[in-house]
Write a protein that holds these residues in place. Structure first.
Motif, PDB file in Angstrom:
ATOM      1  N   TRP A   1      -6.436   2.137   7.891  1.00  0.00           N
ATOM      2  CA  TRP A   1      -7.603   2.727   7.247  1.00  0.00           C
ATOM      3  C   TRP A   1      -8.301   1.760   6.300  1.00  0.00           C
ATOM      4  O   TRP A   1      -9.486   1.930   6.001  1.00  0.00           O
TER       5      TRP A   1
ATOM      6  N   ASP B   1      -0.439   1.816   6.834  1.00  0.00           N
ATOM      7  CA  ASP B   1      -1.532   2.728   6.464  1.00  0.00           C
ATOM      8  C   ASP B   1      -2.712   1.939   5.895  1.00  0.00           C
ATOM      9  O   ASP B   1      -3.880   2.241   6.181  1.00  0.00           O
TER      10      ASP B   1
ATOM     11  N   LYS C   1      -2.596   6.703   2.667  1.00  0.00           N
ATOM     12  CA  LYS C   1      -3.343   7.129   3.851  1.00  0.00           C
ATOM     13  C   LYS C   1      -4.489   8.069   3.516  1.00  0.00           C
ATOM     14  O   LYS C   1      -5.641   7.828   3.903  1.00  0.00           O
TER      15      LYS C   1
ATOM     16  N   SER D   1       2.749   2.321  15.033  1.00  0.00           N
ATOM     17  CA  SER D   1       3.238   3.534  14.370  1.00  0.00           C
ATOM     18  C   SER D   1       4.502   4.055  15.058  1.00  0.00           C
ATOM     19  O   SER D   1       5.456   4.501  14.394  1.00  0.00           O
TER      20      SER D   1
ATOM     21  N   ARG E   1       1.984   7.471  -0.228  1.00  0.00           N
ATOM     22  CA  ARG E   1       1.292   6.700   0.807  1.00  0.00           C
ATOM     23  C   ARG E   1      -0.224   6.731   0.589  1.00  0.00           C
ATOM     24  O   ARG E   1      -0.782   7.771   0.208  1.00  0.00           O
TER      25      ARG E   1
ATOM     26  N   ARG F   1       5.590   1.101   5.883  1.00  0.00           N
ATOM     27  CA  ARG F   1       4.754   2.222   6.295  1.00  0.00           C
ATOM     28  C   ARG F   1       3.466   2.267   5.483  1.00  0.00           C
ATOM     29  O   ARG F   1       2.377   2.506   6.016  1.00  0.00           O
ATOM     30  N   SER F   2       3.564   2.010   4.195  1.00  0.00           N
ATOM     31  CA  SER F   2       2.391   1.999   3.328  1.00  0.00           C
ATOM     32  C   SER F   2       1.445   0.861   3.705  1.00  0.00           C
ATOM     33  O   SER F   2       0.224   1.035   3.735  1.00  0.00           O
TER      34      SER F   2
END
Length: 447
Positions: free
Chosen positions: A380, A376, A426, A355, A424, A372-373
């Protein structure tokens, strides 16, 4: 000569390079996360099958009856080469007999109770041990990642000269990722001895297998068992002529009388029902890191000696200590809890490291919402897929294709994250993970 490359091509190359780094980080995160959860491997087995009979100990004669009953259940199947009796221990107070074809829990009288059903625990161990890849490839990959953790831990210390001086310094404001970096650095310091021990032993376990295959090819004419023999003992010559069942009770009784300080954990019957059959008993030694000493017996129960894992040469004792040190199997539940917390911290270090790296790229102007996606989705999506796989085991039973379910879920989550990076994923993944965690104990109780 100057090679003319378009700006778009350079940007695509950089994105591809970053994606490869992201893939390595994802696998490292998966290995750390599954290693953290698999610390409770024995406890997961008990949760998976609540109705299996449990006992603090079992009499030698009951073990003999159990072995005979399981061998009778083998009729009509190909001859089994090994029969294993898992003896009741504190973490898993069950007696389980396993052959090449099937496994059963037996009760305290030696009667077959129920088939063993621990598919999720085995899936989890396989994911950590070899990424569910059969053969040598998976263990080699995991061993390489163990070396990577070792290199990252040592290089991180060298790259941050004040890392120990600032071990308890936190900057509350997350100004350009400063707060995240502080957590990353602090947890790295606090878990450094653990990280080094886990990385070193993991590398030894994974790459040690590769080394053994190499030794076998060069010095033992590709005989793997001969390569392992100087450490773990040699296999006896096989004689497939039929013979009465081996006396398993006598070695257990002998060990209880002659070595009362040790605790048998496994009975291994080699080539049962043949003239070449012989017995090994693996027994824990108190206050030792070794997984156990191996005691050798003939088919009639006569003691033939021990392999030497408890008092042999240093290499033997080191090899026998690697597994317990890596998995935290040497101090009961308190040590497991400590390993779980330290493993969770190491997993967070891996997650925050990537990150932080993504944040630095973005501050340099390399904005890539898809990367970034995807990250994520890893952070998770992997725990979500693990939890959903556990629920699939409880709902569909032991025969559920857990490995396929897990990897397909991971692939689907990452595919959606790549195709639809906005917004995103997340928050949605966090919500789904929390819901699946809450559903798991309910499914256990209802099952």
């Amino acid at each position: 000569m100057t090679l003319a490359i378009s700006k778009d091509a350079v940007q695509r190359a950089l994105s591809g390079h970053a994606a490869i780094g992201l893939l390595a980080s994802a696998l490292l995160y998966l290995i750390c996360l599954t290693g953290t959860v698999v610390v409770f491997y024995q406890e997961w087995q008990r949760i998976e099958q609540l109705d299996a009979p449990e006992m603090a100990a079992i009499a030698p004669d009951a073990v003999q009856r159990g072995v005979a009953a399981v061998l009778r259940a083998e009729k009509g199947k190909p001859a089994t080469t090994h029969l294993y009796v898992h003896m009741p221990v504190d973490g898993l107070p069950r007696t389980t007999i396993t052959t090449d074809h099937q496994a059963f829990h037996i009760d305290a009288d030696g009667k077959i109770a129920v088939p063993e059903e621990n598919a999720w625990s085995e899936f989890l161990l396989g994911a950590h041990y070899a990424l569910n890849i059969p053969g040598l490839v998976g263990m080699t990959i995991v061993g390489i990642f163990g070396v990577m953790i070792l290199a990252l831990a040592l290089s991180g210390v060298v790259a941050h000269p004040r890392i120990f001086r600032d071990a308890f310094r936190f900057r509350a404001r997350d100004n350009h990722g400063v707060g995240l970096a502080d957590w990353h650095n602090r947890l790295s310091v606090w878990t450094l001895p653990f990280s080094l021990a886990i990385a070193l032993t993991g590398s030894m376990i994974g790459l040690g297998v590769v080394g053994t295959y190499g030794l076998a090819a060069v010095f033992y004419e590709n005989d793997i068992e001969a390569a392992y023999a100087p450490i773990f003992g040699a296999e006896h010559g096989a004689n497939a002529s039929p013979a009465p069942p081996a006396n398993v009770a006598a070695p257990l009784a002998w060990l209880a009388a002659q070595r009362p300080q040790v605790r048998p954990t496994y009975v291994i019957l080699h080539d049962p029902g043949t003239r070449g059959q012989h017995i090994q008993i693996v027994a824990e030694h108190p206050r030792r890191l070794i997984y156990g000493e191996t005691y050798e017996f003939g088919a009639d129960g006569t003691y033939h000696g021990k392999v030497g894992l408890s008092d042999g040469h240093l290499g033997q004792q080191l090899a026998a200590s690697t597994y317990n040190l890596h998995f935290g199997n040497y101090g009961g539940l308190p040590v497991k809890i400590i390993y779980f917390l330290l493993g969770l911290a190491l997993t967070i270090v891996v997650a925050t490291g990537t990150s932080i790296w993504l944040g630095k790229r973005e501050r340099r102007g390399a904005h890539d919402q898809r990367l970034r996606s995807l990250w994520d989705g890893v952070l998770w999506g992997v725990p979500l897929a693990l939890t959903l796989t556990f629920l699939a085991r409880l709902i569909a039973g032991n025969a559920a294709p857990l490995t396929a379910i897990f990897w397909l879920l991971c692939a689907l989550i990452l595919l959606i994250a790549a195709v639809r990076p906005q917004p995103r994923p997340k928050r949605l993944l966090q919500w789904l993970f929390g819901a699946s965690l809450l559903a798991s104990p309910v499914a256990v109780l209802l099952g």
